[in-house]
Design a protein around this motif. Structure first.
Motif, mmCIF file in Angstrom:
data_model
loop_
_atom_site.group_PDB
_atom_site.id
_atom_site.type_symbol
_atom_site.label_atom_id
_atom_site.label_comp_id
_atom_site.label_asym_id
_atom_site.label_seq_id
_atom_site.Cartn_x
_atom_site.Cartn_y
_atom_site.Cartn_z
ATOM 1 N N THR A 34 1.102 -1.237 -0.081
ATOM 2 C CA THR A 34 0.039 0.479 -0.411
ATOM 3 C C THR A 34 0.993 0.827 -0.017
ATOM 4 O O THR A 34 -0.286 2.325 -0.440
ATOM 5 C CB THR A 34 -0.916 0.040 1.387
ATOM 6 O OG1 THR A 34 -0.056 0.127 2.652
ATOM 7 C CG2 THR A 34 -1.840 -1.365 1.057
ATOM 8 N N ASP A 36 4.030 1.343 -1.572
ATOM 9 C CA ASP A 36 5.258 0.769 -2.466
ATOM 10 C C ASP A 36 6.591 0.781 -1.515
ATOM 11 O O ASP A 36 7.615 1.313 -2.903
ATOM 12 C CB ASP A 36 5.082 1.909 -3.517
ATOM 13 C CG ASP A 36 5.527 1.612 -5.409
ATOM 14 O OD1 ASP A 36 4.985 -0.204 -5.050
ATOM 15 O OD2 ASP A 36 5.386 2.027 -5.503
ATOM 16 N N GLN A 61 4.151 -8.639 -8.954
ATOM 17 C CA GLN A 61 3.453 -9.754 -7.535
ATOM 18 C C GLN A 61 2.455 -8.407 -7.020
ATOM 19 O O GLN A 61 1.551 -8.938 -6.668
ATOM 20 C CB GLN A 61 4.607 -10.651 -6.532
ATOM 21 C CG GLN A 61 4.724 -11.326 -7.009
ATOM 22 C CD GLN A 61 4.314 -12.901 -7.503
ATOM 23 O OE1 GLN A 61 2.629 -12.945 -7.634
ATOM 24 N NE2 GLN A 61 4.136 -12.609 -8.693
ATOM 25 N N ARG A 62 2.620 -7.006 -7.964
ATOM 26 C CA ARG A 62 2.027 -5.641 -6.544
ATOM 27 C C ARG A 62 1.207 -6.260 -7.279
ATOM 28 O O ARG A 62 -0.367 -5.625 -5.984
ATOM 29 C CB ARG A 62 3.070 -4.778 -7.006
ATOM 30 C CG ARG A 62 1.966 -3.535 -5.976
ATOM 31 C CD ARG A 62 3.150 -1.762 -6.278
ATOM 32 N NE ARG A 62 2.663 -0.832 -5.318
ATOM 33 C CZ ARG A 62 1.393 -0.622 -5.804
ATOM 34 N NH1 ARG A 62 0.915 -0.239 -6.989
ATOM 35 N NH2 ARG A 62 1.334 0.681 -4.817
ATOM 36 N N ASP A 63 0.322 -6.420 -8.007
ATOM 37 C CA ASP A 63 -1.394 -6.417 -8.241
ATOM 38 C C ASP A 63 -1.989 -7.709 -7.565
ATOM 39 O O ASP A 63 -3.208 -7.441 -7.181
ATOM 40 C CB ASP A 63 -1.674 -6.778 -9.538
ATOM 41 C CG ASP A 63 -1.274 -5.262 -10.439
ATOM 42 O OD1 ASP A 63 -1.135 -4.271 -10.046
ATOM 43 O OD2 ASP A 63 -1.120 -4.844 -11.752
ATOM 44 N N ASN A 64 -0.925 -8.570 -7.407
ATOM 45 C CA ASN A 64 -1.958 -10.025 -6.654
ATOM 46 C C ASN A 64 -1.876 -9.367 -5.146
ATOM 47 O O ASN A 64 -2.812 -9.489 -4.537
ATOM 48 C CB ASN A 64 -0.702 -10.762 -6.733
ATOM 49 C CG ASN A 64 -1.193 -11.830 -8.239
ATOM 50 O OD1 ASN A 64 -1.839 -11.502 -8.833
ATOM 51 N ND2 ASN A 64 -0.213 -12.345 -9.165
ATOM 52 N N LEU A 66 -2.156 -6.639 -3.585
ATOM 53 C CA LEU A 66 -3.219 -5.574 -3.380
ATOM 54 C C LEU A 66 -4.063 -5.995 -4.154
ATOM 55 O O LEU A 66 -5.243 -5.309 -3.062
ATOM 56 C CB LEU A 66 -2.877 -4.460 -4.763
ATOM 57 C CG LEU A 66 -2.140 -2.930 -4.656
ATOM 58 C CD1 LEU A 66 -1.471 -2.255 -5.617
ATOM 59 C CD2 LEU A 66 -2.504 -2.600 -3.251
ATOM 60 N N LYS A 67 -4.434 -6.883 -4.497
ATOM 61 C CA LYS A 67 -6.132 -7.857 -4.773
ATOM 62 C C LYS A 67 -6.197 -8.842 -3.292
ATOM 63 O O LYS A 67 -7.289 -9.742 -2.999
ATOM 64 C CB LYS A 67 -5.883 -9.009 -6.233
ATOM 65 C CG LYS A 67 -5.933 -7.670 -7.123
ATOM 66 C CD LYS A 67 -6.250 -8.879 -8.530
ATOM 67 C CE LYS A 67 -5.624 -7.693 -9.342
ATOM 68 N NZ LYS A 67 -5.766 -8.496 -10.868
#
Length: 78
Positions: A34, A36, A61-64, A66-67
């Motif tokens: 959150t 970064d 992996q950041r998008d994963n 955040l989900k």
């Protein structure tokens, strides 16, 4: 190369044990997705992974994260 095993997560971060080889995953890295921010909290005993590889792994992996998706094992191999 960097290899990681899941340790724990919160709403803001995920912690992985990591290392530069599969035989030495004794370090620890915290991905504060959150904010970064990537923070190495413990360096592996024998072989550290290059910072650029850790950052590329985080970027992939950041998008994963955040989900709310935290895989048991993640890696980056150049």
């Amino acid at each position: 190369m960097v290899y990681c095993n899941y340790v724990k997560n919160t709403n803001d971060s995920v912690t992985y044990a990591y290392g530069g080889t599969v035989n030495d995953i004794t370090g620890e890295v915290v991905f504060r997705f959150t904010e970064d921010v990537v923070e190495v909290t413990k360096v592996p005993k024998t072989e550290d992974a290059p910072k650029r590889h850790i950052m590329r792994l985080y970027g992939a992996q950041r998008d994963n994260f955040l989900k709310g998706i935290f895989k048991e094992k993640i890696s980056y191999e150049s």
